[in-house]
Design an enzyme around this catalytic site. Structure first.
Site, mmCIF file in Angstrom:
data_model
loop_
_atom_site.group_PDB
_atom_site.id
_atom_site.type_symbol
_atom_site.label_atom_id
_atom_site.label_comp_id
_atom_site.label_asym_id
_atom_site.label_seq_id
_atom_site.Cartn_x
_atom_site.Cartn_y
_atom_site.Cartn_z
ATOM 1 C CE1 TYR A 181 34.964 51.168 41.831
ATOM 2 C CE2 TYR A 181 35.556 49.029 42.556
ATOM 3 C CZ TYR A 181 35.456 49.970 41.622
ATOM 4 O OH TYR A 181 36.121 49.719 40.437
ATOM 5 C CG ASN A 232 41.737 46.373 44.024
ATOM 6 O OD1 ASN A 232 42.424 47.228 44.559
ATOM 7 N ND2 ASN A 232 41.312 46.537 42.740
#
Lengths: 158, 158
Positions: free
Chosen positions: A134, A127
């Site tokens: 992040y 992903n």
């Protein structure tokens, strides 16, 4: 309208059915559509009764629930109390409008309020957009750990 | 004596210093000796006050604490309430005598008492003996997930 108005707020019991639909959307995206055996009824009981097992923030836009963050406090023997981000979901059709950022920041502020030592979560290795998202927040990403589980049928035979 | 007598029991506050030494032994084994910023004082407060953040089982042998299992309930939006096994440690000099098996089984029985849907934990990808041990209990082992964290300094800047 380029930036639809949206609001981040604490979840209410009546948000559970729409939140559950987002959890199923995430499971489908994570290629595990059959992994969800939980139900909206159980989530309502587990999250909104006495001693709630999790907290939830929601993003609402034009009267619809378009995103959720589900979290709870867990314990690291190395660090102490941590906030665990169980699920962060923004429904596909409204991505790229800052809703995920706002939910993530609101969850981090929740962690600050709870005075935990860290905020932790997991991401799938393929992903890439999530991993980049992040990293943009300064997250440290650790490889090299496997997730283990005893499923219900195996656990109750021991 | 091939099988030293040992007892598995719930931890008491006075077990914390010896338990903390085992946590440090595990961190060293896991090649992260500097990752432990927690202290015995904080563990005592977090585990034995009101609303304990974790539970602990200990293995005692000839008056010494030789193993621990530290666990708490966490929440899976896919499955519901789960028991998370945070740490399972048997001190090096008494390994291979069934103490780890007894601690693991006692933790699984704790999960049964708490009526959770699963028992979950993590293992390092190079820790082959642990992986084989968990497989022997029927554990499912998932690869493909990364662990993410916002450390204290980064988290409190958001």
């Amino acid at each position: 309208m380029q930036n639809p108005t949206f609001e981040i707020r604490q979840a209410r019991p009546q948000d559970v059915p729409a939140a559950f639909a987002l959890i199923e959307e995430l499971a489908l995206f994570e290629k595990a559509p059959h992994a969800v055996s939980n139900t909206p009824e159980e989530m309502l009981r587990d999250g909104f009764g006495q001693n709630p097992a999790f907290g939830m923030l929601v993003a609402e836009s034009q009267g619809a629930l378009v995103g959720i963050s589900i979290y709870y406090v867990r314990y690291s023997t190395w660090k102490g109390r941590c906030l665990y981000l169980e699920d962060l979901v923004v429904t596909e059709k409204v991505r790229g409008k800052g809703i995920g950022k706002a939910l993530f920041a609101a969850t981090a502020r929740k962690a600050q309020e709870l005075e935990v030592k860290m905020m932790v979560w997991q991401v799938l290795d393929w992903n890439t957009p999530a991993i980049e998202f992040y990293k943009s927040w300064g997250a440290v990403i650790d490889t090299g750990w496997y997730n283990c589980r005893l499923e219900e049928a195996t656990l109750y035979k021991i």
